[in-house]
Design an enzyme around this catalytic site. Structure first.
Site, mmCIF file in Angstrom:
data_model
loop_
_atom_site.group_PDB
_atom_site.id
_atom_site.type_symbol
_atom_site.label_atom_id
_atom_site.label_comp_id
_atom_site.label_asym_id
_atom_site.label_seq_id
_atom_site.Cartn_x
_atom_site.Cartn_y
_atom_site.Cartn_z
ATOM 1 N N SER A 164 0.861 -1.188 0.000
ATOM 2 C CA SER A 164 0.000 0.000 0.000
ATOM 3 C C SER A 164 0.894 1.235 0.000
ATOM 4 O O SER A 164 1.990 1.216 0.581
ATOM 5 C CB SER A 164 -0.887 0.017 1.253
ATOM 6 O OG SER A 164 -1.552 1.257 1.371
ATOM 7 N N TYR A 199 -1.436 -0.593 10.241
ATOM 8 C CA TYR A 199 -1.605 -1.108 8.870
ATOM 9 C C TYR A 199 -0.448 -0.635 7.977
ATOM 10 O O TYR A 199 0.151 -1.435 7.237
ATOM 11 C CB TYR A 199 -2.944 -0.609 8.333
ATOM 12 C CG TYR A 199 -3.198 -0.830 6.858
ATOM 13 C CD1 TYR A 199 -3.691 -2.044 6.383
ATOM 14 C CD2 TYR A 199 -2.973 0.192 5.928
ATOM 15 C CE1 TYR A 199 -3.944 -2.237 5.037
ATOM 16 C CE2 TYR A 199 -3.229 0.007 4.578
ATOM 17 C CZ TYR A 199 -3.712 -1.206 4.132
ATOM 18 O OH TYR A 199 -3.961 -1.396 2.798
HETATM 19 P P1 NAP Z 1 -11.372 -5.966 0.495
HETATM 20 O O1 NAP Z 1 -12.302 -5.395 -0.526
HETATM 21 O O2 NAP Z 1 -11.627 -5.684 1.945
HETATM 22 O O3 NAP Z 1 -11.291 -7.547 0.277
HETATM 23 C C1 NAP Z 1 -10.519 -8.302 1.150
HETATM 24 C C2 NAP Z 1 -10.454 -9.760 0.708
HETATM 25 O O4 NAP Z 1 -9.525 -10.411 1.601
HETATM 26 C C3 NAP Z 1 -11.764 -10.505 0.868
HETATM 27 O O5 NAP Z 1 -11.819 -11.543 -0.099
HETATM 28 C C4 NAP Z 1 -11.665 -11.102 2.274
HETATM 29 O O6 NAP Z 1 -12.459 -12.259 2.484
HETATM 30 C C5 NAP Z 1 -10.193 -11.471 2.302
HETATM 31 N N1 NAP Z 1 -9.623 -11.565 3.638
HETATM 32 C C6 NAP Z 1 -9.652 -10.666 4.648
HETATM 33 N N2 NAP Z 1 -8.998 -11.138 5.714
HETATM 34 C C7 NAP Z 1 -8.556 -12.362 5.370
HETATM 35 C C8 NAP Z 1 -7.848 -13.371 6.069
HETATM 36 N N3 NAP Z 1 -7.467 -13.215 7.338
HETATM 37 N N4 NAP Z 1 -7.560 -14.518 5.421
HETATM 38 C C9 NAP Z 1 -7.963 -14.702 4.144
HETATM 39 N N5 NAP Z 1 -8.637 -13.800 3.437
HETATM 40 C C10 NAP Z 1 -8.948 -12.646 4.055
HETATM 41 O O7 NAP Z 1 -9.864 -5.479 0.246
HETATM 42 P P2 NAP Z 1 -9.215 -4.727 -1.035
HETATM 43 O O8 NAP Z 1 -9.486 -3.272 -0.907
HETATM 44 O O9 NAP Z 1 -9.553 -5.441 -2.280
HETATM 45 O O10 NAP Z 1 -7.659 -4.888 -0.690
HETATM 46 C C11 NAP Z 1 -6.881 -5.957 -1.199
HETATM 47 C C12 NAP Z 1 -5.431 -5.707 -0.807
HETATM 48 O O11 NAP Z 1 -4.998 -4.458 -1.337
HETATM 49 C C13 NAP Z 1 -5.209 -5.627 0.709
HETATM 50 O O12 NAP Z 1 -3.990 -6.238 1.043
HETATM 51 C C14 NAP Z 1 -5.153 -4.139 0.971
HETATM 52 O O13 NAP Z 1 -4.403 -3.840 2.122
HETATM 53 C C15 NAP Z 1 -4.478 -3.645 -0.301
HETATM 54 N N6 NAP Z 1 -4.737 -2.232 -0.568
HETATM 55 C C16 NAP Z 1 -6.004 -1.784 -0.812
HETATM 56 C C17 NAP Z 1 -6.210 -0.426 -1.047
HETATM 57 C C18 NAP Z 1 -7.574 0.158 -1.307
HETATM 58 O O14 NAP Z 1 -7.697 1.399 -1.337
HETATM 59 N N7 NAP Z 1 -8.610 -0.639 -1.499
HETATM 60 C C19 NAP Z 1 -5.121 0.448 -1.041
HETATM 61 C C20 NAP Z 1 -3.865 -0.043 -0.785
HETATM 62 C C21 NAP Z 1 -3.678 -1.397 -0.561
HETATM 63 P P3 NAP Z 1 -14.048 -12.121 2.877
HETATM 64 O O15 NAP Z 1 -14.750 -11.668 1.633
HETATM 65 O O16 NAP Z 1 -14.456 -13.492 3.294
HETATM 66 O O17 NAP Z 1 -14.126 -11.095 3.971
#
Ligand code: NAP
Length: 248
Positions: free
Chosen positions: A143, A157
């Protein structure tokens, strides 16, 4: 010839689901881990299977070593592992660092760092040319927070993502001679549900237009970078971290 096999943790929603869709379009069989939302996982798997690839979903918490073992056992049923995306990541309610206790630091690191390390161990053992495999590629979802620090939001985080950047570099150098490339992507403000988990569902709308490009990013825009890093087109790229943040 068998199809490439990719494990995507957190592959059922948000950025992970977008990665899964692009990999399916490129002919990968998929194992998609998730934490608890069974219905979303099943719906995505059904959609992906219509594209002529195998798509299996596994309820597996990356913070649990036994769950990680089950996740990779499913991948073994599909064939030699070629790709891992350490995408599962969590954040908790926005607050200043002085209000974040040790238990919360441990929860965030257990998923974002230790979970990625456990999955990377499992993948390297399966991909390494030292054990007779054909190599592979790993991409970690870091991130921009790793460099911005996320003050008054989630320093825990941000620190976990900085650890992931360091792990990306260290592991890449350890396995560069064994046919495995390891890279990371650092997204900026991306329109997914993760912000609601931080207690701020309006965060993307509020901060998105203030970004250098005047808008937030989409999950697909991040997924395109991930899929490129996994692909043969990135065959001489390892140990690097790519910002996908609209200039943030
Ligand atoms: P999201 O929409 O919250 O989706 C999270 C996914 O991870 C879901 O499939 C969830 O499963 C799964 N998950 C959560 N905790 C878990 C665990 N302990 N074990 C296995 N699976 C787990 O997240 P996202 O925004 O797509 O983010 C994806 C990645 O990108 C993350 O690492 C996040 O830190 C990074 N990121 C995101 C952003 C942003 O702005 N969105 C920015 C920077 C970095 P369930 O559906 O069952 O809950």
């Amino acid at each position: 010839m068998s199809r490439p096999v990719a494990v995507v943790t957190g592959g059922t929603r948000g950025i992970g689901a977008a990665v899964a869709e692009l990999l399916a379009d490129r002919g990968h069989d998929l194992v998609l881990g998730y934490r608890s939302r069974d219905a979303e996982a099943a719906a995505l798997a059904a959609r992906l299977s219509e594209r002529g690839v195998e798509a299996r979903t596994v309820r597996a918490d990356v913070a649990d070593d036994a769950d990680v073992a089950r996740l990779f056992a499913v991948a073994d049923e599909l064939g030699p592992l070629t790709a891992l995306v350490n995408n599962a990541g969590i954040l908790e309610t926005q607050r200043s660092m002085v209000e974040i206790d040790t238990a919360r630091w441990a929860r965030v690191f257990a998923v974002n760092v230790f979970g990625a390390a456990a999955c990377s161990r499992a993948a390297v053992r399966r991909m390494s040319t030292a054990s007779g495999a054909a190599g592979g590629a790993i991409v970690n979802l870091s991130s921009r927070a790793a460099q911005l620090g996320s003050p008054h939001e989630y320093v825990d985080y941000a620190a976990s993502k900085a650890a992931l950047d360091t792990m990306t570099r260290g592991l890449a150098l350890e396995v560069a001679g064994y046919g495995i490339r390891v890279n990371a992507v650092r997204p900026g403000i991306i329109d997914t549900d993760i912000h609601a988990a931080g207690g701020d569902p309006g965060r993307v709308a509020r901060l998105g237009t203030g970004q250098p490009m005047g808008r937030p990013g989409s999950a697909v825009e991040v997924a395109e970078a991930v899929v490129w890093l996994l692909s043969p087109a990135a065959s001489y790229v390892t140990g690097t971290v790519l910002d996908v943040s609209g200039g943030r």
